[in-house]
Every structure is written in structure tokens, then in C-alpha cells.
Design a protein around this motif. Structure first.
Motif, PDB file in Angstrom:
ATOM      1  N   ASN A  31       0.921  -1.528  -0.086  1.00 36.05           N
ATOM      2  CA  ASN A  31       0.505  -0.022   0.040  1.00 36.05           C
ATOM      3  C   ASN A  31       0.599   1.345  -0.107  1.00 36.05           C
ATOM      4  O   ASN A  31       2.267   1.336   0.965  1.00 36.05           O
ATOM      5  CB  ASN A  31      -0.498  -0.409   1.455  1.00 36.05           C
ATOM      6  N   GLN A  33       0.671   6.181  -0.869  1.00 34.90           N
ATOM      7  CA  GLN A  33      -0.103   6.658  -1.059  1.00 34.90           C
ATOM      8  C   GLN A  33       0.651   7.809  -1.126  1.00 34.90           C
ATOM      9  O   GLN A  33       1.364   7.824  -0.128  1.00 34.90           O
ATOM     10  CB  GLN A  33      -2.004   6.337   0.277  1.00 34.90           C
ATOM     11  N   PHE A  35      -0.602  12.420  -0.503  1.00 36.56           N
ATOM     12  CA  PHE A  35      -1.482  12.681   0.226  1.00 36.56           C
ATOM     13  C   PHE A  35      -0.638  14.829   0.037  1.00 36.56           C
ATOM     14  O   PHE A  35       0.285  14.573  -0.323  1.00 36.56           O
ATOM     15  CB  PHE A  35      -1.314  13.240   1.801  1.00 36.56           C
ATOM     16  N   ASN A  45      -5.891  12.907  -0.389  1.00 40.84           N
ATOM     17  CA  ASN A  45      -5.925  11.655  -0.751  1.00 40.84           C
ATOM     18  C   ASN A  45      -5.265  12.227  -2.063  1.00 40.84           C
ATOM     19  O   ASN A  45      -6.631  12.224  -3.076  1.00 40.84           O
ATOM     20  CB  ASN A  45      -6.825  10.373  -0.622  1.00 40.84           C
ATOM     21  N   TYR A  48      -3.337   5.682  -4.916  1.00 40.70           N
ATOM     22  CA  TYR A  48      -3.830   4.868  -4.340  1.00 40.70           C
ATOM     23  C   TYR A  48      -2.166   4.111  -5.064  1.00 40.70           C
ATOM     24  O   TYR A  48      -3.196   3.720  -6.270  1.00 40.70           O
ATOM     25  CB  TYR A  48      -4.721   3.903  -3.399  1.00 40.70           C
TER      26      TYR A  48
END
Lengths: 111, 113
Positions: A31, A33, A35, A45, A48
Motif C-alpha cells: 500500500n 499513498q 497526500f 488523498n 493510491y
């Protein structure tokens, strides 16, 4: 634990310029991500992207999981792009969304 | 949808006082998180929850407690506040159905003096 390093720590651009932000991580992840924290503190966000490439308007991101890095590209920057950009990862063996954040890249776009 | 909401926005506490930071989400997300952000730093995970009745510690749990009695609410309790707990607190939620993309509340700025 997993380490997340972002570079550069600070970046100043003229409006219209392009930039690349980098995120290195020390272990396998499932994972990742990106931001954006705007000057008022709100976290949004952006992507992803545990692997591969994605694009959203002027922003795009690429993660090369085998080499443990991710890049965030900002093209034709605008003053509204100013703020702090964070990369966050979750290590491979976890499946709870527990993110480890980098220290961030602070971007200032001047008009 | 309101998304993730947090109250209060600002709070000043005296050393030794207690308080509860409220967090509510209306996206039916199973997963919820509490982070703190110190000046000039990234976020650090305090506690998280994978569903009602299930909570676990993050990186920096000392001095905090949480509960999760419903899917929507995830309050954070500070007992015996200390100056080291001066920070901005963010609540977030996510769901495996949307790849754990985390959605954040607006934050609570807490000062302990």
C-alpha cells in the motif's frame, strides 16, 4: 520498522514549472499513498499507487515496487499546488491500512 | 456525505486535565485511525480500529485511549494531559473495498499548557 524518506524536503517553483517529488522506502509494501496537505492543514488523498503509474490531471505518480521508490510529478504548477506532499506506505505483511508517513516535501509555488 | 468530521477544531487544556476528541464518518468504512502531527513533521499513528469493538495500538499510543462501539464513531481519549501532547490530531477512515484509501477529517489543534 519500515523507513520512508522523501526528497527534496523543500521546493520553490515559479508558476508553470514542472517538478518531481521522490519517496524511498526500506521494505516491501502493499500500500502506498500520496497526500497533499494544503496551507489550511487539510489532507487530501492524491493517489493510491502500490505499483505502476497513474495520472490525474496535471498530477501523475509512478511506483517501482521492486526498487522501493515512488515519484510524484506535478506539471504546469499553480499557486494552489502549494503545501506539503506526503508519501505513506504500509508494509507488505500488514493488511490493516496502517500507514507510515514520510516527513513530507514542502512545495511553494510563486506567481 | 459529510465524510470524516472531527470536534472540536481547537482546544486548550491545562496539564493534568482530560478530554475526548470526537471523530465520526458517514462512509460506512470499517477501518478508522487516529494520527498526531507535530510541527514540521509527518503523521504518526496513535491507534486504529478494523471494526466495531476492535482496536489496536499504533506507533505512539502512550497517554491515549480509544473505543469503537459503532462503525461511525471512533473517539480518542486523553487522560492526564501533558505538554508533549500538544499537537494536531487527525482522524481518518478507509475500507478494503476502496483499497484502503484514507480519507481525513479536518483535524483538532490541541494545546496543553
Amino acid at each position: 520498522g519500515i523507513q520512508v524518506e522523501q526528497s527534496p524536503p523543500d521546493l520553490i517553483l515559479q508558476e508553470g514549472a514542472n517538478s518531481t517529488l521522490r519517496c524511498n522506502f526500506s521494505d516491501s509494501v502493499n500500500n502506498l499513498q500520496w497526500f497533499h496537505q494544503n496551507p489550511w492543514g487539510q489532507l487530501i488523498n492524491l493517489f493510491y499507487i502500490p505499483s505502476g503509474t497513474k495520472q490525474n490531471g496535471r498530477l501523475s505518480a509512478t511506483t517501482v515496487a521492486t526498487e522501493r521508490y515512488s515519484l510524484l510529478y506535478i506539471s504546469s504548477s499553480q499557486t494552489t499546488d502549494s503545501g506539503v506532499y506526503f508519501c505513506a506506505v504500509e508494509r507488505w505483511s500488514s493488511n490493516t491500512g496502517k500507514l507510515i508517513f514520510g516527513q513530507g516535501t514542502t512545495l511553494q509555488v510563486k506567481p | 456525505n459529510a465524510g470524516v468530521t472531527q470536534t472540536p477544531k481547537f482546544r486548550i487544556l491545562k496539564i493534568g486535565q482530560s478530554m475526548t476528541l470526537q471523530c465520526t464518518q458517514d462512509m460506512n468504512h470499517n477501518y478508522m485511525y487516529w494520527y498526531r502531527q507535530d510541527p514540521g513533521m509527518g503523521l504518526k499513528l496513535i491507534y486504529y480500529s478494523v471494526g466495531a469493538g476492535i482496536t489496536d495500538k499504533g506507533e505512539v499510543p502512550n497517554g491515549y485511549n480509544v473505543s469503537r462501539s459503532t462503525t461511525e464513531d471512533f473517539p480518542l481519549r486523553l487522560e492526564l494531559a501533558a505538554p508533549s501532547q500538544t499537537s494536531v490530531y487527525f482522524c481518518a477512515s478507509s475500507s478494503p473495498q476502496v483499497a484502503y484509501e484514507q480519507y481525513f477529517g479536518p483535524g483538532t489543534r490541541l494545546t496543553v499548557t
